[in-house]
Design a protein around this motif. Structure first.
Motif, mmCIF file in Angstrom:
data_model
loop_
_atom_site.group_PDB
_atom_site.id
_atom_site.type_symbol
_atom_site.label_atom_id
_atom_site.label_comp_id
_atom_site.label_asym_id
_atom_site.label_seq_id
_atom_site.Cartn_x
_atom_site.Cartn_y
_atom_site.Cartn_z
ATOM 1 N N PRO A 44 6.087 -6.141 6.488
ATOM 2 C CA PRO A 44 4.900 -6.777 7.074
ATOM 3 C C PRO A 44 3.786 -7.009 6.055
ATOM 4 O O PRO A 44 3.083 -8.008 6.132
ATOM 5 C CB PRO A 44 4.442 -5.762 8.134
ATOM 6 C CG PRO A 44 5.610 -4.917 8.407
ATOM 7 C CD PRO A 44 6.416 -4.863 7.149
ATOM 8 N N SER A 45 3.641 -6.102 5.089
ATOM 9 C CA SER A 45 2.538 -6.285 4.152
ATOM 10 C C SER A 45 2.830 -7.388 3.133
ATOM 11 O O SER A 45 1.918 -7.867 2.478
ATOM 12 C CB SER A 45 2.178 -4.965 3.454
ATOM 13 O OG SER A 45 3.197 -4.595 2.576
ATOM 14 N N LEU A 88 4.104 7.143 6.437
ATOM 15 C CA LEU A 88 5.372 7.028 7.161
ATOM 16 C C LEU A 88 6.355 8.107 6.717
ATOM 17 O O LEU A 88 7.062 8.691 7.533
ATOM 18 C CB LEU A 88 5.976 5.636 6.924
ATOM 19 C CG LEU A 88 5.432 4.506 7.795
ATOM 20 C CD1 LEU A 88 5.975 3.179 7.338
ATOM 21 C CD2 LEU A 88 5.797 4.745 9.249
ATOM 22 N N LYS A 136 8.808 -1.201 8.298
ATOM 23 C CA LYS A 136 7.534 -0.987 8.983
ATOM 24 C C LYS A 136 6.329 -1.160 8.066
ATOM 25 O O LYS A 136 5.251 -1.513 8.524
ATOM 26 C CB LYS A 136 7.507 0.397 9.620
ATOM 27 C CG LYS A 136 8.401 0.484 10.842
ATOM 28 C CD LYS A 136 8.245 1.813 11.533
ATOM 29 C CE LYS A 136 9.383 2.078 12.484
ATOM 30 N NZ LYS A 136 9.463 1.105 13.577
ATOM 31 N N ALA A 137 6.477 -0.862 6.781
ATOM 32 C CA ALA A 137 5.322 -0.955 5.881
ATOM 33 C C ALA A 137 5.463 -2.072 4.860
ATOM 34 O O ALA A 137 4.548 -2.876 4.692
ATOM 35 C CB ALA A 137 5.107 0.385 5.164
ATOM 36 N N PRO A 159 -1.777 -13.272 13.356
ATOM 37 C CA PRO A 159 -2.981 -13.147 14.182
ATOM 38 C C PRO A 159 -3.931 -12.041 13.703
ATOM 39 O O PRO A 159 -5.135 -12.140 13.871
ATOM 40 C CB PRO A 159 -2.423 -12.829 15.576
ATOM 41 C CG PRO A 159 -1.038 -12.339 15.349
ATOM 42 C CD PRO A 159 -0.552 -13.039 14.128
ATOM 43 N N TRP A 160 -3.366 -11.015 13.076
ATOM 44 C CA TRP A 160 -4.212 -9.898 12.637
ATOM 45 C C TRP A 160 -5.095 -10.272 11.463
ATOM 46 O O TRP A 160 -6.056 -9.591 11.140
ATOM 47 C CB TRP A 160 -3.351 -8.685 12.275
ATOM 48 C CG TRP A 160 -2.278 -8.988 11.291
ATOM 49 C CD1 TRP A 160 -1.046 -9.501 11.553
ATOM 50 C CD2 TRP A 160 -2.324 -8.780 9.883
ATOM 51 N NE1 TRP A 160 -0.328 -9.626 10.408
ATOM 52 C CE2 TRP A 160 -1.079 -9.189 9.363
ATOM 53 C CE3 TRP A 160 -3.286 -8.273 9.005
ATOM 54 C CZ2 TRP A 160 -0.768 -9.119 8.006
ATOM 55 C CZ3 TRP A 160 -2.988 -8.195 7.665
ATOM 56 C CH2 TRP A 160 -1.742 -8.622 7.169
ATOM 57 N N LYS A 161 -4.775 -11.389 10.801
ATOM 58 C CA LYS A 161 -5.603 -11.846 9.686
ATOM 59 C C LYS A 161 -6.786 -12.664 10.177
ATOM 60 O O LYS A 161 -7.730 -12.896 9.438
ATOM 61 C CB LYS A 161 -4.769 -12.712 8.737
ATOM 62 C CG LYS A 161 -3.899 -11.921 7.801
ATOM 63 C CD LYS A 161 -4.380 -12.095 6.391
ATOM 64 C CE LYS A 161 -3.868 -10.984 5.519
ATOM 65 N NZ LYS A 161 -4.562 -10.891 4.265
ATOM 66 N N ASP A 177 0.820 -1.218 0.000
ATOM 67 C CA ASP A 177 0.000 0.000 0.000
ATOM 68 C C ASP A 177 0.859 1.275 0.000
ATOM 69 O O ASP A 177 1.606 1.538 0.936
ATOM 70 C CB ASP A 177 -0.907 -0.018 1.239
ATOM 71 C CG ASP A 177 -2.003 1.042 1.161
ATOM 72 O OD1 ASP A 177 -1.836 2.009 0.391
ATOM 73 O OD2 ASP A 177 -3.011 0.890 1.867
ATOM 74 N N GLN A 186 13.127 2.535 7.284
ATOM 75 C CA GLN A 186 11.961 2.433 8.171
ATOM 76 C C GLN A 186 10.706 2.104 7.372
ATOM 77 O O GLN A 186 9.883 1.308 7.804
ATOM 78 C CB GLN A 186 11.783 3.734 8.959
ATOM 79 C CG GLN A 186 12.791 3.868 10.091
ATOM 80 C CD GLN A 186 12.661 5.189 10.821
ATOM 81 O OE1 GLN A 186 12.414 6.225 10.210
ATOM 82 N NE2 GLN A 186 12.837 5.159 12.124
ATOM 83 N N ASP A 242 -0.169 4.326 0.199
ATOM 84 C CA ASP A 242 -0.639 5.319 1.170
ATOM 85 C C ASP A 242 0.001 5.105 2.544
ATOM 86 O O ASP A 242 0.340 6.062 3.227
ATOM 87 C CB ASP A 242 -2.172 5.270 1.294
ATOM 88 C CG ASP A 242 -2.844 5.906 0.085
ATOM 89 O OD1 ASP A 242 -2.179 6.714 -0.590
ATOM 90 O OD2 ASP A 242 -4.012 5.582 -0.186
ATOM 91 N N LEU A 243 0.155 3.839 2.932
ATOM 92 C CA LEU A 243 0.811 3.562 4.217
ATOM 93 C C LEU A 243 2.257 4.052 4.179
ATOM 94 O O LEU A 243 2.783 4.608 5.143
ATOM 95 C CB LEU A 243 0.786 2.067 4.532
ATOM 96 C CG LEU A 243 -0.575 1.411 4.771
ATOM 97 C CD1 LEU A 243 -0.398 -0.038 5.200
ATOM 98 C CD2 LEU A 243 -1.375 2.158 5.823
#
Lengths: 260, 283
Positions: B195-196, B178, B191-192, B271-273, B171, B187, B173-174
């Protein structure tokens, strides 16, 4: 009263994009000033380049020409010093609420324990205590946008850039969050630039409203809103509210009265 | 008086709310049916062989397979071969997936380099890697390393393409958010972007564990003294079909077990999925 000093001054900014249909001029010689502790709304026809202005201020894109001054000093952009909030909440789905709020402090390298303490404090203040370990997916749209607002405020930005932050929410949630925003801005003494297409919202929240003309965008007129209401809801019942509302509609060439 | 609207008779009539599920549509019921199907299949096979409809010499027989398997299990050689092949497959899978994912993610850093190497990646991917097996054996010998190398060549490219694609699709936009916060390129990456891409990378585990096994078994076919591939290859050259099947079924069980391990990793690592529930539309 002493007039507030100019915090951010945008001068003669131009920006064109090169598309398939040739060059599209989005900003043409745009200038405006933002005072310290100002709450300025920018309204204008859709696609007139409101988001482009924000992207330039935030340092995401470079203007073709023009300059910006911050408290009198010339700057390239306010990257790292703005709090940018968009229509999408842009919460990181793999981070918990707490993790999302910590994002900005992490990029700044703030000590973890100190940052976490601050984050918990903010979450509590905004009524999200107990949701620290929830993932964004489990929250409602209004709560998610509230988390995004906390994430923005906790970084103590010089200027908040709010790009239609509430337009994806239902009306009740929007009214509620407008109140939360206004209160937070007053508590933390923030300067705000709000892009919206909601005239009603612009009048209820702002001290000044900048009306942009269509593409390429120029500042058409600036309206001072002189409503000293305690909340955005109270502002809507102020006697001058509808006057401002109709004046702005007229600026945007929206017909508000029946033609005789 | 009742109003009749035109076309109302064409609307679907109201049906019972919950469509009736077959009585056996429960976890236990499905397992029972599945077990019955397996038993029926082997019973039919055994009967066919005994009745002389099919040749035991060409297809083997279930009881023969069982007898051979039992002898190999008690003798210990089946377990030894299984461990050897499993070790090669997992080693190849882990090394290949890590190398491929890291390379694919690294391509995010430079659009220039990514565009430069893209045709080469496509070219490498379009070669059937199995065709490399003879060369790999020449280079790395007949031992463990050649099988792992073959598995790596199969799995790395899958992971590389998936990781690169996912990093490209991360993404924007994410990332912009940042950057507006003052984040550095590193970073933004950690950070973006990383993980994605994790769901896509973990999704390749499922494909790659299979490719890891393919590399191990084919490597053993070409040249080896151990492993299930070696067992199957030598038995088939001796027309010992019962032993061939015993090896194949062992591979099947191994693949099955690995699939569930991957499934478990997939479910516990993100876990977030898991926060959402899945709905199925009733047709």
């Amino acid at each position: 009263m002493i007039p507030a000093p100019i915090q951010l001054s945008v001068r003669n900014v131009r920006k064109s994009f090169h598309g398939k249909a040739g060059e599209v001029r989005v900003l043409d010689d745009l200038s405006f000033d933002i005072n310290a502790r100002d709450f300025v709304s920018i309204i204008g026809p859709s696609g007139c380049g409101k988001t482009t202005i924000f992207n330039i201020i935030a340092g995401l894109i470079e203007p073709d020409a023009g300059s910006m001054h911050y408290l009198g000093q010339e700057i390239e952009s306010l990257r790292g010093r703005v709090g940018y909030m968009m229509q999408k909440d842009l919460l990181f789905p793999w981070r918990t609420v707490l993790g999302n709020v910590l994002l900005g402090l992490e990029t700044r390298g703030v000590d973890r324990i100190e940052a976490e303490g601050k984050a918990r404090e903010y979450l509590k203040a905004f009524g999200l205590g107990g949701f620290e370990n929830a993932y964004p997916k489990m929250l409602s749209g209004g709560m998610r946008q509230r988390v995004a607002l906390i994430r923005t405020l906790i970084m103590d930005p010089d200027i908040l850039l709010l790009d239609e932050p509430f337009s994806a929410l239902d009306y009740q949630t929007r009214l509620y969050l407008e109140g939360v925003l206004k209160e937070a801005v007053e508590t933390y003494h923030k300067t705000v630039i709000l892009v919206t297409h909601d005239i009603d919202e612009a009048v209820a929240l702002s001290k000044r409203v900048v009306v942009l003309s269509g593409r390429p965008a120029r500042a058409k007129i600036v309206h001072d809103i002189d409503i000293a209401a305690a909340s955005p809801i109270a502002a809507r019942s102020d006697s001058r509210f509808s006057g401002y509302f109709h004046a702005l509609c007229a600026e945007l060439d929206i017909q508000t009265e029946k033609t005789t | 008086m009742t109003l009749s609207l035109p076309g109302a008779d064409r609307l679907p009539k109201r049906k019972a709310r919950a469509p009736k599920r077959p009585a056996l549509d429960t976890a236990a019921g499905r397992s029972l049916l599945q077990a019955l199907a397996v038993i029926a299949f082997f019973a039919l096979w055994e009967t066919g062989v005994r009745a002389g409809w099919i040749s035991a010499f060409l297809v083997g027989s279930p009881l023969g397979i069982f007898a051979v398997a039992w002898k190999m299990i008690t003798g210990g050689e089946l377990l030894a071969d299984t461990w050897f092949t499993l070790f090669e497959a997992i080693l190849g899978f882990v090394i290949g997936t890590i190398i491929g994912s890291l390379l694919g993610l690294a391509l995010w850093y430079s659009v220039f380099v990514a565009r430069l190497v893209e045709p080469f990646i496509v070219a490498i991917n379009s070669v059937p890697k199995i065709a490399l097996a003879p060369i790999v054996v020449l280079w790395f010998g007949t031992g463990l390393i050649s099988k792992v190398a073959l598995s790596v060549s199969l799995t790395a490219i899958v992971a590389l393409i998936a990781a690169y694609q996912a990093a490209k699709d991360a993404d924007v936009d994410l990332q912009s958010l940042l950057i507006s916060m003052g984040a550095s390129k590193h970073q933004v990456f950690f950070k973006a972007v990383v993980p994605s891409t994790l769901p896509a990378i973990i999704a390749t585990f499922r494909i790659n564990i299979g490719f890891g096994l393919v590399g191990a078994v084919v490597g053993e076919f070409i040249s080896s003294q151990r492993g299930l591939g070696h067992l199957i290859y030598t038995a088939s050259s001796l027309y010992d079909l019962d032993t061939v099947w015993a090896g194949l079924f062992t591979l099947m069980i191994m693949g099955f077990a690995l699939y569930y391990v991957i499934d478990l990793i997939e479910r516990t690592s993100l876990p977030w999925k898991q926060a959402s529930t899945t709905h199925q539309v009733q047709v």
